[in-house]
Design a protein around this motif. Structure first.
Motif, PDB file in Angstrom:
ATOM      1  N   MET A 246      -7.256 -34.789  82.490  1.00  0.00           N
ATOM      2  CA  MET A 246      -5.873 -34.365  82.615  1.00  0.00           C
ATOM      3  C   MET A 246      -5.767 -32.856  82.805  1.00  0.00           C
ATOM      4  N   ALA A 247      -6.613 -32.107  82.111  1.00  0.00           N
ATOM      5  CA  ALA A 247      -6.582 -30.654  82.238  1.00  0.00           C
ATOM      6  C   ALA A 247      -7.040 -30.192  83.615  1.00  0.00           C
ATOM      7  N   LEU A 248      -7.823 -31.028  84.302  1.00  0.00           N
ATOM      8  CA  LEU A 248      -8.337 -30.634  85.611  1.00  0.00           C
ATOM      9  C   LEU A 248      -7.236 -30.341  86.620  1.00  0.00           C
ATOM     10  N   LEU A 249      -6.124 -31.068  86.525  1.00  0.00           N
ATOM     11  CA  LEU A 249      -5.043 -30.853  87.480  1.00  0.00           C
ATOM     12  C   LEU A 249      -4.460 -29.449  87.354  1.00  0.00           C
ATOM     13  N   ASN A 250      -4.341 -28.946  86.121  1.00  0.00           N
ATOM     14  CA  ASN A 250      -3.867 -27.578  85.928  1.00  0.00           C
ATOM     15  C   ASN A 250      -4.908 -26.558  86.361  1.00  0.00           C
ATOM     16  N   VAL A 251      -6.187 -26.890  86.139  1.00  0.00           N
ATOM     17  CA  VAL A 251      -7.249 -25.985  86.574  1.00  0.00           C
ATOM     18  C   VAL A 251      -7.270 -25.876  88.095  1.00  0.00           C
ATOM     19  N   VAL A 252      -7.003 -26.985  88.779  1.00  0.00           N
ATOM     20  CA  VAL A 252      -6.946 -26.968  90.249  1.00  0.00           C
ATOM     21  C   VAL A 252      -5.941 -25.927  90.723  1.00  0.00           C
ATOM     22  N   ASP A 253      -4.761 -25.900  90.096  1.00  0.00           N
ATOM     23  CA  ASP A 253      -3.757 -24.896  90.468  1.00  0.00           C
ATOM     24  C   ASP A 253      -4.267 -23.488  90.198  1.00  0.00           C
TER      25      ASP A 253
END
Length: 522
Positions: A246-253
């Motif tokens: 789930m945290a990966l999506l924010n890291v992508v940004d």
């Protein structure tokens, strides 16, 4: 400990989780007001990376320890309780030191990937929290293994409260002293480390007073360490991986949006300001999602228990109930936010910059809530691998969408890619869930909640169109926003009650309301 005492502890843990998450999200609003969009932009870029590293080192440890200790207690193996504790503390210290060393050493490299040299101090300072966080997680897991949830609950609130207070105090002081943006952003990050340290001190004091650790202990050696570290990691790593996705999506940004803005010709200062405007929407969405996820938090672990005991009907009923709760909370919040986007932006952040970004992200709040819900239910249904694969795949999709849209639309493109990504994750998650366990993913009450929310948004949208003047002062906007929220709540609740969207069984499921409903029936 009695079953009622355990449930009471679980409720307190749920409340504490809700409070800590609200504190951890809502403080971004005053931070922007105090330090500006640039500092908020740096924080928004750095924090997901920190959280990802934190999840890798911490996420599964408390649950792994609690499960192993609980089993050892049930079987009367007191020596194993000591071995689990000793092994976990060593692992926590090692994970903490290694993760800190890596993040601190490569701070400049990480900063260049997140927008430029202005981010360096923030990465260095926030890495300090990683030294203590895994060690602190050991004590939370230890108490949970003895079915005592209160130390974890209190330490969560303490950590977040201290963190938020120090962030805001540092922002006020450093801004008043006219320090540069990078210094201010780095200074506010110290709150994360201090919050973790104070929570650890509290847990250590309670641990010493509890005397739960067995007094008679067998010899601890390398063989015991290898045995128990393997068992702890086997239990914790799948949990860790599931939480990390789930945290990966924010890291992508964090890794793509600043780089794309830089490719468009923006300076480092402009990138942090634009990303701070994007961070306004993220802050509001996180607050909305926190409410929905915390509301169904007690139901998700129960799914695993029901399936373990081969009670498929109970698991299905729990999933239906969790879905209904999320419809009840997420639809009005998302619809309401879209209808009052401009007044909300002006009141909370001081101007209307980025209102179109907040509008799009407000819609995404609905699907973000269902992504959180469905991912949790997949994990509860023992489909952790499927949940992780889905989010990993759509993290790659989000990378592609960011690359395509940010260069054309700026930060609005990142908001659009977020909305599209969460829509698809929700659809795929629900499909996999329904193939796993048959449950009522769409009921009449869900349609009522959605319809009432859309009518509410339509009325508030028309009111905004005919009444609101964007030249109004912040104070006048605040009065209008207050009135709009009250009117929206009246419309939504009135329609839901008129259309009988909430029945007695749903009311009896609510923690506080259920008592009054039960009294009414007697």
């Amino acid at each position: 400990m009695s079953r009622s005492s355990f449930l009471k502890g679980a409720i307190w843990l749920t409340i504490a989780t809700f409070i800590s998450k609200v504190l951890g999200s809502a403080f971004r609003i005053p931070l922007q007001n105090i330090a500006g969009d640039e500092v908020l932009g740096i924080f928004t870029a750095v924090y997901p990376v920190y959280m990802s590293v934190l999840i890798i080192t911490v996420a599964g440890i408390p649950l792994a320890i609690s499960k192993l200790i609980s089993t050892a207690r049930g079987e009367g193996r007191t020596d194993d309780i000591y071995f689990i504790y000793r092994t976990a503390t060593i692992l926590g210290l090692v994970f903490g030191v290694v993760s800190f060393a890596l993040m601190f050493t490569f701070a400049e490299t990480i900063a260049m990937q997140l927008g430029g040299p202005l981010v360096t101090y923030s990465v260095m300072v926030v890495s300090l929290a990683l030294i203590f966080a895994p060690y602190m997680a050991v004590y939370r897991g230890f108490f949970q293994g003895f079915e005592d949830m209160m130390p974890t609950a209190i330490s969560q609130v303490l950590e977040q409260l201290v963190r938020v207070l120090l962030i805001l105090v540092a922002a006020v002081y450093l801004t008043a002293q006219a320090y540069s943006i990078d210094i201010v952003a780095g200074g506010v990050m110290i709150g994360s480390a201090v919050g973790v340290v104070l929570a650890l001190i509290y847990l250590k004091i309670i641990f010493a007073k509890s005397k739960l650790l067995p007094k008679k202990r067998a010899a601890y050696n390398w063989s015991q360490f290898k045995r128990w570290s393997k068992r702890i990691l086997i239990v914790s790593l799948p949990i860790c991986f599931g939480a990390l996705t789930m945290a990966l999506l924010n890291v992508v940004d964090s890794l793509t949006v600043p780089r794309q803005l830089g490719a468009m010709g923006h300076t480092s200062e402009e990138i942090t300001r634009l990303y701070g405007i994007y961070g306004r929407g993220q802050a509001l969405v996180q607050v909305a999602v926190v409410f929905a996820s915390a509301l169904i938090l007690p139901l998700i672990p129960a799914i695993t228990k029901a399936l373990t005991e081969q009670r498929q009907a109970d698991a299905s009923a729990l999933m239906t109930k969790a879905t209904t709760f999320t419809h009840l909370t997420s639809w009005p919040v998302a619809a309401g936010m879209t209808a009052v986007t401009i007044p909300m932006n002006v009141v909370l952040f001081g101007d209307a910059l980025g209102s179109e970004v907040i509008f799009v992200l407000s819609i995404s709040a609905l699907f973000t809530s269902f992504t959180v819900l469905s991912t949790g239910m997949l994990q509860g249904a023992n489909r952790e691998r499927a949940a992780a694969v889905i989010v990993l795949i759509f993290s790659i999709v989000k990378v592609v969408l960011n690359l395509l849209l940010v260069t054309r639309l700026g930060v609005l493109g990142a908001a659009v890619s977020t909305l599209v990504t969460y829509i698809f994750i929700t659809i795929v998650n629900l499909f996999v869930l329904y193939r796993t366990i048959s449950y009522a993913w769409l009921k009449r009450s869900h349609v009522v909640f959605a319809g009432a929310s859309l009518v509410m948004a339509g009325v508030l949208g028309l009111l905004h169109w005919f009444v609101v003047n964007e030249e109004w002062s912040r104070g006048v906007m605040a009065l209008y926003l207050t009135g709009a929220i009250v009117l929206g709540a009246v419309i939504f609740v009135g329609l839901v009650l008129a259309l009988k969207g909430i029945d007695r069984s749903l009311l009896q499921s609510l923690p506080v309301v259920s008592k009054f409903v039960a009294k009414e029936r007697t």
